[in-house]
Design an enzyme around this catalytic site. Sequence first.
Site, short mmCIF file in Angstrom:
data_model
loop_
_atom_site.label_atom_id
_atom_site.label_comp_id
_atom_site.label_asym_id
_atom_site.label_seq_id
_atom_site.Cartn_x
_atom_site.Cartn_y
_atom_site.Cartn_z
N LYS A 171 0.68 -1.34 0.06
CA LYS A 171 -0.07 -0.08 -0.08
C LYS A 171 0.88 1.32 0.04
CE LYS A 171 -1.32 2.81 3.03
NZ LYS A 171 -1.53 4.07 2.23
N GLY A 204 -4.15 5.07 4.91
CA GLY A 204 -3.57 4.20 6.15
C GLY A 204 -4.59 3.83 7.05
N GLY A 208 -4.21 0.71 5.37
CA GLY A 208 -3.11 0.22 6.17
C GLY A 208 -3.49 -0.68 7.23
N GLU A 246 10.53 1.92 10.10
CA GLU A 246 11.50 3.11 9.81
C GLU A 246 10.78 4.22 9.66
OE1 GLU A 246 13.20 5.92 8.49
OE2 GLU A 246 13.24 5.26 6.26
N CYS A 280 14.06 11.40 6.21
CA CYS A 280 13.92 10.94 7.62
C CYS A 280 15.41 11.08 8.29
CB CYS A 280 13.62 9.54 7.72
SG CYS A 280 14.22 8.58 6.60
N GLU A 380 10.21 16.57 14.37
CA GLU A 380 10.71 16.52 12.94
C GLU A 380 9.96 17.46 12.16
OE1 GLU A 380 9.71 12.43 10.95
OE2 GLU A 380 11.66 12.62 10.19
P1 NDP Z 1 2.31 8.92 7.85
O1 NDP Z 1 2.98 8.18 8.44
O2 NDP Z 1 1.09 9.16 8.24
O3 NDP Z 1 2.14 8.16 6.34
C1 NDP Z 1 2.98 7.17 5.65
C2 NDP Z 1 2.33 5.96 5.53
O4 NDP Z 1 1.54 5.39 6.32
C3 NDP Z 1 0.99 6.70 4.51
O5 NDP Z 1 1.01 5.26 3.36
C4 NDP Z 1 -0.05 6.39 5.30
O6 NDP Z 1 -1.26 6.33 4.60
C5 NDP Z 1 0.23 5.10 6.26
N1 NDP Z 1 -0.76 5.39 7.34
C6 NDP Z 1 -1.06 6.34 8.20
N2 NDP Z 1 -1.62 5.86 9.15
C7 NDP Z 1 -1.58 4.64 9.19
C8 NDP Z 1 -2.12 3.62 9.95
N3 NDP Z 1 -2.85 3.91 11.14
N4 NDP Z 1 -1.75 2.27 9.76
C9 NDP Z 1 -1.14 1.93 8.61
N5 NDP Z 1 -0.79 2.84 7.82
C10 NDP Z 1 -1.07 4.13 8.09
O7 NDP Z 1 2.95 10.13 7.23
P2 NDP Z 1 2.22 11.65 6.86
O8 NDP Z 1 2.41 11.47 5.40
O9 NDP Z 1 1.27 11.80 7.56
O10 NDP Z 1 3.53 12.73 7.47
C11 NDP Z 1 3.50 13.03 8.53
C12 NDP Z 1 5.09 13.18 9.19
O11 NDP Z 1 5.62 11.88 9.15
C13 NDP Z 1 6.07 13.88 8.26
O12 NDP Z 1 5.93 15.31 8.66
C14 NDP Z 1 7.12 13.35 8.76
O13 NDP Z 1 7.73 13.77 10.06
C15 NDP Z 1 6.95 11.84 9.05
N6 NDP Z 1 7.15 10.98 7.94
C16 NDP Z 1 8.36 10.08 8.03
C17 NDP Z 1 8.88 9.53 7.00
C18 NDP Z 1 10.04 8.55 7.17
O14 NDP Z 1 10.53 8.36 5.79
N7 NDP Z 1 10.46 8.07 8.18
C19 NDP Z 1 8.06 9.26 5.87
C20 NDP Z 1 6.91 10.16 5.64
C21 NDP Z 1 6.49 10.94 6.69
P3 NDP Z 1 -2.27 7.78 4.54
O15 NDP Z 1 -1.40 8.73 3.72
O16 NDP Z 1 -3.38 7.47 4.07
O17 NDP Z 1 -2.16 8.40 5.91
#
Ligand code: NDP
Length: 477
Positions: A171, A204, A208, A246, A280, A380
């Site tokens: 996903k 998500g 997710g 991660e 990240c 972050e």
């Molecule tokens: P999220 O962690 O919400 O999104 C990353 C992925 O996780 C998306 O595919 C999202 O789907 C999914 N997801 C969200 N909630 C759930 C859940 N409860 N169960 C399973 N999957 C889920 O990141 P955001 O896009 O909201 O970004 C927010 C912050 O996260 C950023 O500002 C940054 O600080 C951090 N981030 C860190 C990353 C890294 O590389 N470590 C990458 C991206 C973000 P959906 O989009 O539908 O919510």
Amino acid sequence: MLDKRKFYIDGQWVDPLAPHDLEVINPATEEAIAVISLGTEADIERAVAAAKRAFQSYSLTSVEERLALLEKLLAIYERRYEEMARTITLELGAPATMSREQQADVGVGHLKGFIDALKNLHMREKLPNGDTLLREPIGVCGLITPWNWPINQIALKVVPALATGCTCVLKPSEFTPLNAMLYAEMVHEAGFPAGTFNLVNGEGAACGAALSRHPDIEMMSFTGSTRAGKAVTRDAAENIKRVTLELGGKSPNIVFADADLEDRIPASVAEIFNNSGQSCDAPTRMLVERSVYDKVVALAEEAGKAARVGDPTEEGDHIGPLVSDIQFGRVQALIEAGIAEGARVLVGGAGKPEGFEKGYFVKPTIFADVTNDMKIAREEVFGPVLVLIPFDTEEEAIAVANDTPYGLAAYVQSGDLERAQRVAARLRAGMVHINGGPHRYGSPFGGYKQSGNGREGGRFGLEDFLEVKTVHLPDVA
Ligand code: NDP
């Protein structure tokens, strides 16, 4: 506008079980570029069932058979490389040059890293005590990826799953689904058997969570926010899935007075601004030895002022927009928090850069005179925002560097390599870069503390997808 409403399940592009359209937005223009479907639990059910069926035979394939499939995937990826780079520019806003040289390149680098690691992995091994050790694929895997380095995270999850004989359901982030769908076309063309790889777009909270809770999934591999990582872990606990994560970071960059400041400060500023700060492991907290603090502030200001924002379709070393209006809002709020807390704005600040009223562009921003308890030093930001914090002693630098809930990466700049390595050993982080040493393909990527569990890439990345079985034979007389 591209119609991308199908999912890839059981070797075919299929319609979602219930229509639920979502427009994909180009972050540079705010215009819709494609329409996708958001899946439901029923779509996930269908994909997991296909992956479960496929596991029966795919898990029994030989390493040689899987290597041949991976080599084909590599050749196809290299052939469609430019298409991948253009897709990432369109949906993420990564500038053309960066998209080609970095974003698309990781798809090749990680694939090669895993092919090498698989060639050297012993799936069957005789232990010194006479027992036999078997490495076996863990089962059906749920893979959830974010938008910031989309093909990086897809390659770090899909490739080791398929390399080890697992089957999977991906996903991707619904903000950047098009590169994932292009990757699905490549996996299909490479000839991976139907059901080994499946892709369902969706949110998500719905798709997710349905993956994380599914009783037929043995492992979840997630990259994204710490908040979502906790949700995945909780959902996965019901049937004791393996969970690799991660997550976020707030990586310190310790600058000692004996560092080559003229070289390392502009390089560090460029590194935090790269990908519009949406990485990240970005070196977001620069800790500077007080005796050179004023000099570093001046060098950082000069480098920051030279950074350019620009149209991502143009070649060059400028930075593009943030991925979405949500991220734009989050980054603006944190810049405003920095100003309200009394940090000194050296470069940039709140609002859009001049001439960029359309698109989610932000000003590359540097704050000086920050203390480690300020919000901008703890949270972050995930935007092109750097904070500078002075320190007096090596001990203090180590303490401030480790004073964070995260532990993904850390950076040390020093002319004394012995000292740099002594400090590196005391930093609670999964990866330490000394004087610009890059992360090389095949090395483990991952963090300590709330930055996650597990390591991605190369041998460690394969091992996360494997179970270990010990076979005990009777002693021979
Ligand atoms: P999220 O962690 O919400 O999104 C990353 C992925 O996780 C998306 O595919 C999202 O789907 C999914 N997801 C969200 N909630 C759930 C859940 N409860 N169960 C399973 N999957 C889920 O990141 P955001 O896009 O909201 O970004 C927010 C912050 O996260 C950023 O500002 C940054 O600080 C951090 N981030 C860190 C990353 C890294 O590389 N470590 C990458 C991206 C973000 P959906 O989009 O539908 O919510």
